[in-house]
Motif scaffolding. Structure first.
Motif, PDB file in Angstrom:
ATOM      1  N   GLU A  12       0.858  -1.179   0.000  1.00 24.86           N
ATOM      2  CA  GLU A  12       0.000   0.000   0.000  1.00 24.86           C
ATOM      3  C   GLU A  12       0.897   1.232   0.000  1.00 24.86           C
ATOM      4  O   GLU A  12       1.791   1.362   0.829  1.00 24.86           O
ATOM      5  N   ASN A  18      -7.790   4.152   4.006  1.00 27.61           N
ATOM      6  CA  ASN A  18      -8.797   3.858   5.014  1.00 27.61           C
ATOM      7  C   ASN A  18     -10.119   3.614   4.302  1.00 27.61           C
ATOM      8  O   ASN A  18     -10.574   4.460   3.520  1.00 27.61           O
ATOM      9  N   SER A  19     -10.757   2.501   4.579  1.00 32.43           N
ATOM     10  CA  SER A  19     -12.003   2.163   3.892  1.00 32.43           C
ATOM     11  C   SER A  19     -13.121   3.157   4.193  1.00 32.43           C
ATOM     12  O   SER A  19     -14.056   3.297   3.419  1.00 32.43           O
ATOM     13  N   ASP A  20     -13.045   3.887   5.310  1.00 36.23           N
ATOM     14  CA  ASP A  20     -14.071   4.878   5.641  1.00 36.23           C
ATOM     15  C   ASP A  20     -13.935   6.165   4.832  1.00 36.23           C
ATOM     16  O   ASP A  20     -14.905   6.906   4.687  1.00 36.23           O
ATOM     17  N   CYS A  22     -12.074   6.269   1.681  1.00 33.46           N
ATOM     18  CA  CYS A  22     -11.453   5.967   0.385  1.00 33.46           C
ATOM     19  C   CYS A  22     -12.255   6.468  -0.814  1.00 33.46           C
ATOM     20  O   CYS A  22     -11.738   6.499  -1.922  1.00 33.46           O
ATOM     21  N   ARG A  23     -13.478   6.874  -0.644  1.00 28.22           N
ATOM     22  CA  ARG A  23     -14.275   7.313  -1.789  1.00 28.22           C
ATOM     23  C   ARG A  23     -13.905   8.734  -2.213  1.00 28.22           C
ATOM     24  O   ARG A  23     -13.681   9.002  -3.370  1.00 28.22           O
ATOM     25  N   TYR A  28      -7.585   6.870  -0.062  1.00 32.54           N
ATOM     26  CA  TYR A  28      -7.630   6.029  -1.250  1.00 32.54           C
ATOM     27  C   TYR A  28      -6.659   4.858  -1.135  1.00 32.54           C
ATOM     28  O   TYR A  28      -5.527   5.028  -0.696  1.00 32.54           O
ATOM     29  N   PHE A  29      -7.099   3.698  -1.573  1.00 35.39           N
ATOM     30  CA  PHE A  29      -6.207   2.553  -1.665  1.00 35.39           C
ATOM     31  C   PHE A  29      -5.386   2.717  -2.941  1.00 35.39           C
ATOM     32  O   PHE A  29      -5.932   2.885  -4.024  1.00 35.39           O
TER      33      PHE A  29
END
Length: 106
Positions: A12, A18-20, A22-23, A28-29
């Protein structure tokens, strides 16, 4: 012998992933993924450098080493204008898409 790619390393690159968020919140991944395998009976290595930004768009580079030749592909639509260029042969690009999900033919 069957064509295949095997994931050998994934890192990474965004320390704030962070999945919370990432949008569209910065989390972002953005993985750097390295693959090795076989294509047409010869060794192939593929590196995918994904620096996409969630809802803001995709941006990634694909690097291929096959049969002593290095090729690549870049895609960026973060500015909402698709910018792409590359020289990966279509048969190899189709194989990479099937194995990794990343489109890489221009």
């Amino acid at each position: 012998m069957a064509n295949f790619l095997k994931l050998v390393n994934r890192e990474e690159q965004n320390e704030y992933a962070n999945s919370d968020t990432c949008r569209d919140g910065g989390g972002y991944f953005q993985p750097l993924s390295e693959y090795e395998g076989l294509f047409d009976g010869k060794r192939i290595s593929v590196c995918i450098d994904d620096t996409s930004c969630g809802a803001f768009g995709e941006r990634y580079d694909v690097y291929v080493n096959f049969n002593g030749t290095e090729t690549g592909y870049s895609f960026d639509n973060i500015s909402r204008n698709d910018i792409e260029h590359g020289n990966i042969p279509k048969d190899i690009a189709d194989f990479i898409k099937k194995e990794t999900g990343y489109y890489c033919f221009h």
